[in-house]
Design a protein around this motif. Structure first.
Motif, PDB file in Angstrom:
ATOM      1  N   LYS A  22     -29.880 -19.607  -4.675  1.00  0.00           N
ATOM      2  CA  LYS A  22     -28.489 -19.965  -4.338  1.00  0.00           C
ATOM      3  C   LYS A  22     -27.571 -18.760  -4.507  1.00  0.00           C
ATOM      4  O   LYS A  22     -26.720 -18.497  -3.668  1.00  0.00           O
ATOM      5  CB  LYS A  22     -27.996 -21.099  -5.244  1.00  0.00           C
ATOM      6  N   ILE A  23     -27.736 -18.047  -5.623  1.00  0.00           N
ATOM      7  CA  ILE A  23     -26.900 -16.870  -5.888  1.00  0.00           C
ATOM      8  C   ILE A  23     -27.078 -15.843  -4.769  1.00  0.00           C
ATOM      9  O   ILE A  23     -26.089 -15.318  -4.236  1.00  0.00           O
ATOM     10  CB  ILE A  23     -27.254 -16.239  -7.255  1.00  0.00           C
ATOM     11  N   GLY A  47     -16.940 -15.301  -8.158  1.00  0.00           N
ATOM     12  CA  GLY A  47     -16.797 -16.425  -7.233  1.00  0.00           C
ATOM     13  C   GLY A  47     -18.051 -17.272  -7.173  1.00  0.00           C
ATOM     14  O   GLY A  47     -17.978 -18.501  -7.098  1.00  0.00           O
ATOM     15  N   ILE A  48     -19.213 -16.636  -7.239  1.00  0.00           N
ATOM     16  CA  ILE A  48     -20.469 -17.382  -7.241  1.00  0.00           C
ATOM     17  C   ILE A  48     -20.551 -18.276  -8.467  1.00  0.00           C
ATOM     18  O   ILE A  48     -20.984 -19.427  -8.380  1.00  0.00           O
ATOM     19  CB  ILE A  48     -21.677 -16.422  -7.163  1.00  0.00           C
ATOM     20  N   MET A  80     -20.495 -26.894  -7.672  1.00  0.00           N
ATOM     21  CA  MET A  80     -21.638 -27.621  -7.120  1.00  0.00           C
ATOM     22  C   MET A  80     -22.244 -28.549  -8.177  1.00  0.00           C
ATOM     23  O   MET A  80     -22.612 -29.691  -7.879  1.00  0.00           O
ATOM     24  CB  MET A  80     -22.689 -26.640  -6.598  1.00  0.00           C
ATOM     25  N   ARG A  81     -22.337 -28.056  -9.405  1.00  0.00           N
ATOM     26  CA  ARG A  81     -22.864 -28.871 -10.498  1.00  0.00           C
ATOM     27  C   ARG A  81     -21.965 -30.070 -10.742  1.00  0.00           C
ATOM     28  O   ARG A  81     -22.438 -31.200 -10.904  1.00  0.00           O
ATOM     29  CB  ARG A  81     -22.992 -28.036 -11.765  1.00  0.00           C
ATOM     30  N   ARG A  82     -20.663 -29.845 -10.741  1.00  0.00           N
ATOM     31  CA  ARG A  82     -19.708 -30.946 -10.950  1.00  0.00           C
ATOM     32  C   ARG A  82     -19.799 -31.977  -9.834  1.00  0.00           C
ATOM     33  O   ARG A  82     -19.717 -33.178 -10.076  1.00  0.00           O
ATOM     34  CB  ARG A  82     -18.288 -30.402 -11.039  1.00  0.00           C
ATOM     35  N   LEU A  84     -20.591 -35.944 -10.179  1.00  0.00           N
ATOM     36  CA  LEU A  84     -19.695 -36.967  -9.631  1.00  0.00           C
ATOM     37  C   LEU A  84     -20.406 -37.867  -8.630  1.00  0.00           C
ATOM     38  O   LEU A  84     -20.198 -39.085  -8.621  1.00  0.00           O
ATOM     39  CB  LEU A  84     -18.470 -36.312  -8.997  1.00  0.00           C
ATOM     40  N   GLU A  85     -21.238 -37.286  -7.781  1.00  0.00           N
ATOM     41  CA  GLU A  85     -21.980 -38.095  -6.810  1.00  0.00           C
ATOM     42  C   GLU A  85     -22.931 -39.051  -7.527  1.00  0.00           C
ATOM     43  O   GLU A  85     -23.068 -40.213  -7.129  1.00  0.00           O
ATOM     44  CB  GLU A  85     -22.755 -37.206  -5.840  1.00  0.00           C
ATOM     45  N   SER A  86     -23.549 -38.579  -8.571  1.00  0.00           N
ATOM     46  CA  SER A  86     -24.446 -39.429  -9.358  1.00  0.00           C
ATOM     47  C   SER A  86     -23.665 -40.580  -9.989  1.00  0.00           C
ATOM     48  O   SER A  86     -24.112 -41.734  -9.994  1.00  0.00           O
ATOM     49  CB  SER A  86     -25.135 -38.596 -10.434  1.00  0.00           C
TER      50      SER A  86
END
Length: 117
Positions: free
Chosen positions: A70-71, A84-85, A92-94, A98-100
């Motif tokens: 990903k990096i 920024g990465i 992305m982790r957050r 949230l989706e979970s």
């Protein structure tokens, strides 16, 4: 959780209980990069080692392969700098969390609605 070197990326220190980790050289080889780049990612707070030997990261979780890819993609394809990465990876982790949580709440709501007369 402890904050990374630049205070932007949150890092989680993991315990030695992981038995199936990757050595630094193996991770670098699987990702097609030099081990020094992996060490740089650790120092920037983008990647968390499971263990360090003499201040050098030595063991990584197998999920680190995906993180390194990903990096590299964010840097190569989008031209994002490393700070920024770090922010993108954190967001992305957050989003995943949230989706979970939304899926969990939907299951509860469906179960609750099924019980109504």
């Amino acid at each position: 959780m402890t904050e990374g070197r630049y205070g932007i990326v949150r890092r989680t220190m993991l315990r030695r209980e992981h038995l199936w980790g990757l050595r630094l050289a193996d991770l670098a080889s699987l990702c097609g990069v030099h081990p020094d780049l992996i060490i740089r990612f650790v120092h920037l707070g983008l990647l968390d080692p499971l263990e360090e030997e003499a201040g050098v990261p030595s063991l990584f979780d197998r999920s680190a392969v995906g993180v390194v890819h990903k990096i590299l993609r964010l840097r190569r394809d989008l031209g994002i700098n490393y700070v920024g990465i770090g922010m993108v990876l954190d967001l992305m982790r957050r989003i995943e969390i949230l989706e979970s949580r939304v899926q969990e709440l939907e299951r509860v709501l469906v179960g609750h609605m099924a019980k109504r007369p």
